[in-house]
Design a protein around this motif. Structure first.
Motif, PDB file in Angstrom:
ATOM      1  N   ALA A 356       0.832  -1.209   0.000  1.00 34.34           N
ATOM      2  CA  ALA A 356       0.000   0.000   0.000  1.00 34.34           C
ATOM      3  C   ALA A 356       0.864   1.257   0.000  1.00 34.34           C
ATOM      4  CB  ALA A 356      -0.928  -0.011   1.205  1.00 34.34           C
ATOM      5  N   ILE A 357       1.961   1.222   0.747  1.00 33.27           N
ATOM      6  CA  ILE A 357       2.872   2.367   0.789  1.00 33.27           C
ATOM      7  C   ILE A 357       3.545   2.551  -0.565  1.00 33.27           C
ATOM      8  CG2 ILE A 357       4.981   3.273   1.849  1.00 33.27           C
ATOM      9  CD1 ILE A 357       4.101   1.617   4.389  1.00 33.27           C
ATOM     10  N   ALA A 358       3.978   1.451  -1.177  1.00 32.50           N
ATOM     11  CA  ALA A 358       4.662   1.522  -2.472  1.00 32.50           C
ATOM     12  C   ALA A 358       3.770   2.117  -3.550  1.00 32.50           C
ATOM     13  CB  ALA A 358       5.127   0.126  -2.887  1.00 32.50           C
ATOM     14  N   THR A 359       2.474   1.833  -3.468  1.00 35.51           N
ATOM     15  CA  THR A 359       1.527   2.291  -4.487  1.00 35.51           C
ATOM     16  C   THR A 359       0.845   3.594  -4.106  1.00 35.51           C
ATOM     17  OG1 THR A 359      -0.215   0.945  -3.474  1.00 35.51           O
ATOM     18  CG2 THR A 359       1.062  -0.080  -5.239  1.00 35.51           C
ATOM     19  N   SER A 360       1.317   4.242  -3.056  1.00 33.59           N
ATOM     20  CA  SER A 360       0.703   5.479  -2.560  1.00 33.59           C
ATOM     21  C   SER A 360      -0.765   5.270  -2.214  1.00 33.59           C
ATOM     22  CB  SER A 360       0.857   6.622  -3.566  1.00 33.59           C
ATOM     23  OG  SER A 360       2.222   6.924  -3.765  1.00 33.59           O
ATOM     24  N   GLY A 361      -1.059   4.125  -1.613  1.00 35.88           N
ATOM     25  CA  GLY A 361      -2.381   3.991  -1.024  1.00 35.88           C
ATOM     26  C   GLY A 361      -3.266   2.861  -1.486  1.00 35.88           C
ATOM     27  N   ASN A 362      -2.847   2.041  -2.454  1.00 34.97           N
ATOM     28  CA  ASN A 362      -3.709   0.942  -2.912  1.00 34.97           C
ATOM     29  C   ASN A 362      -3.628  -0.240  -1.944  1.00 34.97           C
ATOM     30  OD1 ASN A 362      -4.511   2.363  -5.168  1.00 34.97           O
ATOM     31  ND2 ASN A 362      -2.977   1.429  -6.511  1.00 34.97           N
ATOM     32  N   VAL A 363      -4.748  -0.546  -1.315  1.00 37.96           N
ATOM     33  CA  VAL A 363      -4.797  -1.666  -0.367  1.00 37.96           C
ATOM     34  C   VAL A 363      -5.459  -2.850  -1.072  1.00 37.96           C
ATOM     35  CG1 VAL A 363      -5.587  -2.453   1.886  1.00 37.96           C
ATOM     36  CG2 VAL A 363      -5.014  -0.041   1.540  1.00 37.96           C
ATOM     37  N   TYR A 364      -4.678  -3.881  -1.319  1.00 37.24           N
ATOM     38  CA  TYR A 364      -5.165  -5.048  -2.043  1.00 37.24           C
ATOM     39  C   TYR A 364      -5.704  -6.124  -1.122  1.00 37.24           C
ATOM     40  CZ  TYR A 364      -2.706  -3.624  -6.371  1.00 37.24           C
ATOM     41  OH  TYR A 364      -2.278  -2.974  -7.498  1.00 37.24           O
ATOM     42  N   ASN A 378      -8.185 -26.674 -18.849  1.00 39.38           N
ATOM     43  CA  ASN A 378      -9.134 -25.593 -19.137  1.00 39.38           C
ATOM     44  C   ASN A 378      -9.355 -24.755 -17.885  1.00 39.38           C
ATOM     45  OD1 ASN A 378      -9.703 -26.527 -21.838  1.00 39.38           O
ATOM     46  ND2 ASN A 378     -10.900 -28.186 -20.884  1.00 39.38           N
ATOM     47  N   THR A 379      -9.305 -23.459 -18.052  1.00 38.42           N
ATOM     48  CA  THR A 379      -9.458 -22.559 -16.908  1.00 38.42           C
ATOM     49  C   THR A 379     -10.898 -22.542 -16.425  1.00 38.42           C
ATOM     50  OG1 THR A 379      -7.635 -21.143 -17.656  1.00 38.42           O
ATOM     51  CG2 THR A 379      -9.212 -20.167 -16.120  1.00 38.42           C
ATOM     52  N   LEU A 380     -11.051 -22.849 -15.143  1.00 39.26           N
ATOM     53  CA  LEU A 380     -12.371 -22.823 -14.526  1.00 39.26           C
ATOM     54  C   LEU A 380     -12.607 -21.522 -13.775  1.00 39.26           C
ATOM     55  CD1 LEU A 380     -12.464 -26.451 -13.050  1.00 39.26           C
ATOM     56  CD2 LEU A 380     -13.406 -25.657 -15.228  1.00 39.26           C
ATOM     57  N   LYS A 381     -11.535 -20.970 -13.221  1.00 40.54           N
ATOM     58  CA  LYS A 381     -11.671 -19.745 -12.436  1.00 40.54           C
ATOM     59  C   LYS A 381     -10.361 -18.981 -12.439  1.00 40.54           C
ATOM     60  CE  LYS A 381     -12.796 -18.084  -7.760  1.00 40.54           C
ATOM     61  NZ  LYS A 381     -13.184 -18.481  -6.383  1.00 40.54           N
ATOM     62  N   LYS A 382     -10.429 -17.696 -12.626  1.00 37.17           N
ATOM     63  CA  LYS A 382      -9.259 -16.815 -12.523  1.00 37.17           C
ATOM     64  C   LYS A 382      -9.320 -16.100 -11.182  1.00 37.17           C
ATOM     65  CE  LYS A 382      -6.640 -15.176 -15.221  1.00 37.17           C
ATOM     66  NZ  LYS A 382      -5.176 -15.346 -15.368  1.00 37.17           N
ATOM     67  N   TYR A 383      -8.176 -15.981 -10.544  1.00 36.22           N
ATOM     68  CA  TYR A 383      -8.098 -15.268  -9.270  1.00 36.22           C
ATOM     69  C   TYR A 383      -7.476 -13.893  -9.508  1.00 36.22           C
ATOM     70  CZ  TYR A 383      -9.268 -19.625  -6.925  1.00 36.22           C
ATOM     71  OH  TYR A 383      -9.906 -20.764  -6.501  1.00 36.22           O
ATOM     72  N   GLU A 384      -8.261 -12.873  -9.288  1.00 31.60           N
ATOM     73  CA  GLU A 384      -7.801 -11.506  -9.509  1.00 31.60           C
ATOM     74  C   GLU A 384      -7.795 -10.747  -8.190  1.00 31.60           C
ATOM     75  OE1 GLU A 384      -6.695 -10.496 -12.288  1.00 31.60           O
ATOM     76  OE2 GLU A 384      -7.445 -11.992 -13.713  1.00 31.60           O
ATOM     77  N   PRO A 385      -6.641 -10.209  -7.791  1.00 34.67           N
ATOM     78  CA  PRO A 385      -6.613  -9.397  -6.561  1.00 34.67           C
ATOM     79  C   PRO A 385      -7.513  -8.169  -6.698  1.00 34.67           C
ATOM     80  CG  PRO A 385      -4.401  -9.950  -7.322  1.00 34.67           C
ATOM     81  CD  PRO A 385      -5.331 -10.293  -8.435  1.00 34.67           C
ATOM     82  N   ASP A 386      -8.152  -7.800  -5.618  1.00 38.75           N
ATOM     83  CA  ASP A 386      -9.023  -6.620  -5.615  1.00 38.75           C
ATOM     84  C   ASP A 386      -8.390  -5.509  -4.790  1.00 38.75           C
ATOM     85  OD1 ASP A 386     -11.073  -7.885  -7.081  1.00 38.75           O
ATOM     86  OD2 ASP A 386     -11.807  -8.851  -5.246  1.00 38.75           O
ATOM     87  N   ILE A 387      -8.568  -4.283  -5.234  1.00 36.53           N
ATOM     88  CA  ILE A 387      -8.210  -3.127  -4.403  1.00 36.53           C
ATOM     89  C   ILE A 387      -9.411  -2.845  -3.513  1.00 36.53           C
ATOM     90  CG2 ILE A 387      -7.643  -0.668  -4.378  1.00 36.53           C
ATOM     91  CD1 ILE A 387      -6.208  -1.055  -7.028  1.00 36.53           C
ATOM     92  N   ILE A 388      -9.236  -3.075  -2.206  1.00 30.11           N
ATOM     93  CA  ILE A 388     -10.377  -2.934  -1.281  1.00 30.11           C
ATOM     94  C   ILE A 388     -10.477  -1.521  -0.717  1.00 30.11           C
ATOM     95  CG2 ILE A 388     -10.401  -5.378  -0.679  1.00 30.11           C
ATOM     96  CD1 ILE A 388      -8.938  -4.636   1.931  1.00 30.11           C
ATOM     97  N   ASN A 389      -9.398  -0.745  -0.855  1.00 27.52           N
ATOM     98  CA  ASN A 389      -9.448   0.643  -0.390  1.00 27.52           C
ATOM     99  C   ASN A 389      -8.270   1.403  -0.983  1.00 27.52           C
ATOM    100  OD1 ASN A 389     -10.538   2.799   1.164  1.00 27.52           O
ATOM    101  ND2 ASN A 389      -8.879   2.553   2.642  1.00 27.52           N
ATOM    102  N   THR A 390      -8.448   2.682  -1.133  1.00 26.83           N
ATOM    103  CA  THR A 390      -7.340   3.565  -1.512  1.00 26.83           C
ATOM    104  C   THR A 390      -7.217   4.623  -0.424  1.00 26.83           C
ATOM    105  OG1 THR A 390      -7.714   3.224  -3.874  1.00 26.83           O
ATOM    106  CG2 THR A 390      -6.421   5.150  -3.241  1.00 26.83           C
ATOM    107  N   VAL A 391      -6.055   4.648   0.222  1.00 26.16           N
ATOM    108  CA  VAL A 391      -5.843   5.592   1.322  1.00 26.16           C
ATOM    109  C   VAL A 391      -5.831   7.012   0.759  1.00 26.16           C
ATOM    110  CG1 VAL A 391      -4.352   6.235   3.248  1.00 26.16           C
ATOM    111  CG2 VAL A 391      -4.490   3.835   2.529  1.00 26.16           C
TER     112      VAL A 391
END
Length: 502
Positions: A356-364, A378-391
């Protein structure tokens, strides 16, 4: 006396349940002679315990009610003699006093490693040790240096550590490492039961994931959050100078700065660079004051908890394995701003904080997984990180933080000649007077355009400088700055000097 106490109390009562805790009459005079006065033999005590039905005979004999007290004692003695032959703890107790009384030498103890199969007699050291041409001390130092005996086997402090690395642009967890580790392959299908038994009794606890389950104070790495809180709430800014005299005495007891002579008048970037305790103590104190200057612990802690929540330190990271819950400090307000109080976080949580500090506030919400596939790929599901908050803080706050963290790394010789610019923050988290401090480093690289964030914790690692050494090797590996063999040398590294500022 220690042998007898171990046999009667630790073993028969607490471990084996032969002596029933619930049956004992603690006011009994004979019991008092055993526990307090030490004025009775083991035989007399156990014979008496049998007569009082404090002993569960079924644990060691099938004859039960047909035995009188003396026969119970004899049956118990036979049982004990057989049990103690394979009792590791009793063996260690014997060795302890044999060493103290010079009835066994250090070299003889070392030779036990060969008899137990821990080391091979073909290793080139056995003959020298056995003949006396090599001392036990030199033998152990050599075996530790060559990693034939590893810290985890010694179970001394330090013997464990962890590191978590993230991709700051995606929130993917690129590495999640707990030391000591183990070979998973030996625990599946036809399980190696001896290997499992060895791991489960290992005092360095290899089954306990130090990266995601071990929580501890973050030490001075927490001062970045204190910067965000102080600048966002307006109690400090770029031009705020605070005088560090070496001790912060506005609270009781006073809190010492690591620099006992004091840093003098410093501003926020210098405070981060020098990791000045007094500066951040003052931030915590100011955040607890009302308009009339009255200080409140609760007011100060509520601000700290607010910004800890903003940056995600009050919740798990989303990582898809067991992770302990974090704890944002709820007491000792002013010390909490330098990473103490009751703050406790996992290495994975410190890594998300660094991200979060490195990205100036993106909390994943971090993820270890890329995708789930079927047996055909065959791909059944992709896992994508979410940004849950931006400081939401102003850019000048991040600029001050990033500059201060860049300066931190410049003051640590462990990163000299690295070949890539790194920004980071060290931390030394105090444990107790009986145990060394935890050493921490968190940071990101390249400093000007971050790609990777990292958190390293060495439990009881004495100083953050040791965590910096590990981080330096990790960055060298990530950015391919040196040959892998120069990092994984096959021998133990040694660093005896400490120039870290915490």
């Amino acid at each position: 006396q220690e042998y007898l106490t171990y046999i009667c109390d630790d073993l028969l009562r607490d471990t084996l349940g032969v002596i029933s805790k619930n049956a004992i009459d603690t006011s009994d005079s004979t019991y008092q002679k055993w526990t307090t006065d030490k004025d009775i033999s083991l035989k007399d005590y156990l014979t008496y315990a049998a007569s009082q039905n404090w002993i569960d005979i079924s644990k060691f004999s099938t004859e039960g009610d047909y035995l009188d007290s003396d026969e119970v004692y004899q049956a118990l003695t036979d049982y004990l003699i057989d049990y103690l032959k394979t009792d590791t703890n009793f063996s260690k107790l014997l060795y302890k006093y044999m060493l103290q009384e010079d009835t066994i030498s250090g070299s003889e103890i070392c030779l036990v490693l060969y008899e137990q199969g821990v080391l091979s007699k073909d290793d080139g050291s056995y003959e020298a040790l056995a003949s006396g041409s090599m001392t036990a001390y030199d033998f152990m130092i050599n075996k530790i240096y060559t990693l034939e005996i590893e810290p985890a086997q010694l179970a001394l402090e330090p013997c464990s550590a962890s590191a978590v690395i993230t991709d700051v642009k995606t929130g993917d967890v690129l590495a999640c490492v707990s030391y000591p580790g183990y070979d998973n392959n030996r625990l599946v299908n036809n399980m190696d039961t001896d290997y499992y038994a060895k791991l489960s009794t290992d005092k360095s606890s290899p089954f306990f994931n130090k990266a995601t389950q071990q929580t501890a104070a973050p030490g001075s790495t927490f001062k970045i959050l204190s910067t965000i809180a102080g600048m966002s709430e307006g109690v400090i800014d770029d031009g705020t100078y605070i005088n560090c005299t070496g001790s912060f005495d506005l609270v009781t007891p006073p809190i010492s700065c690591w620099n006992k002579q004091g840093h003098g008048e410093i501003e926020i970037r210098e405070a981060i660079e020098q990791s000045c305790n007094s500066y951040f103590n003052m931030v915590g104190f100011k955040l607890g004051q009302d308009a009339d200057g009255n200080f409140s612990e609760n007011r100060s802690l509520s601000v700290l908890q607010k910004y800890a929540s903003e940056i995600g330190l009050d919740k798990k990271t989303g990582i898809e394995i067991t992770e302990s819950a974090p704890h944002v400090s709820d007491s000792y307000a002013v010390p909490s701003y330098i990473g103490h109080g009751t703050n406790a976080y996992t290495t994975s949580q410190v890594a998300r904080y660094a991200t979060a500090i490195a990205t100036s506030g993106n909390v994943y919400d971090l993820t270890l997984l890329d995708r789930q596939t079927d047996s055909k790929g065959n791909t059944l599901k992709k896992y994508e990180p979410d940004i849950i908050n931006t400081v939401d803080v102003s850019q000048n706050v991040w600029d001050d933080i990033h500059d201060g963290m860049y300066r931190v790394v410049q003051t640590h010789r462990q990163f000299d000649g690295l070949g890539v610019d790194v920004a980071g923050k060290t931390g030394t988290a105090e444990v107790t007077v009986y145990h060394p401090n935890h050493g921490l480093f968190m940071g990101y690289a390249p400093a000007s355009d971050p790609e990777y964030a990292i958190a390293v914790r060495i439990e009881n690692g004495y100083t953050s400088g040791n965590a910096c050494l590990a981080a330096d090797d990790i960055f060298k590996y990530i950015f391919e700055l040196t040959d892998e063999k120069s990092i994984l040398t096959g021998v133990a590294a040694s660093d005896t000097s400490d120039t870290s500022n915490d």
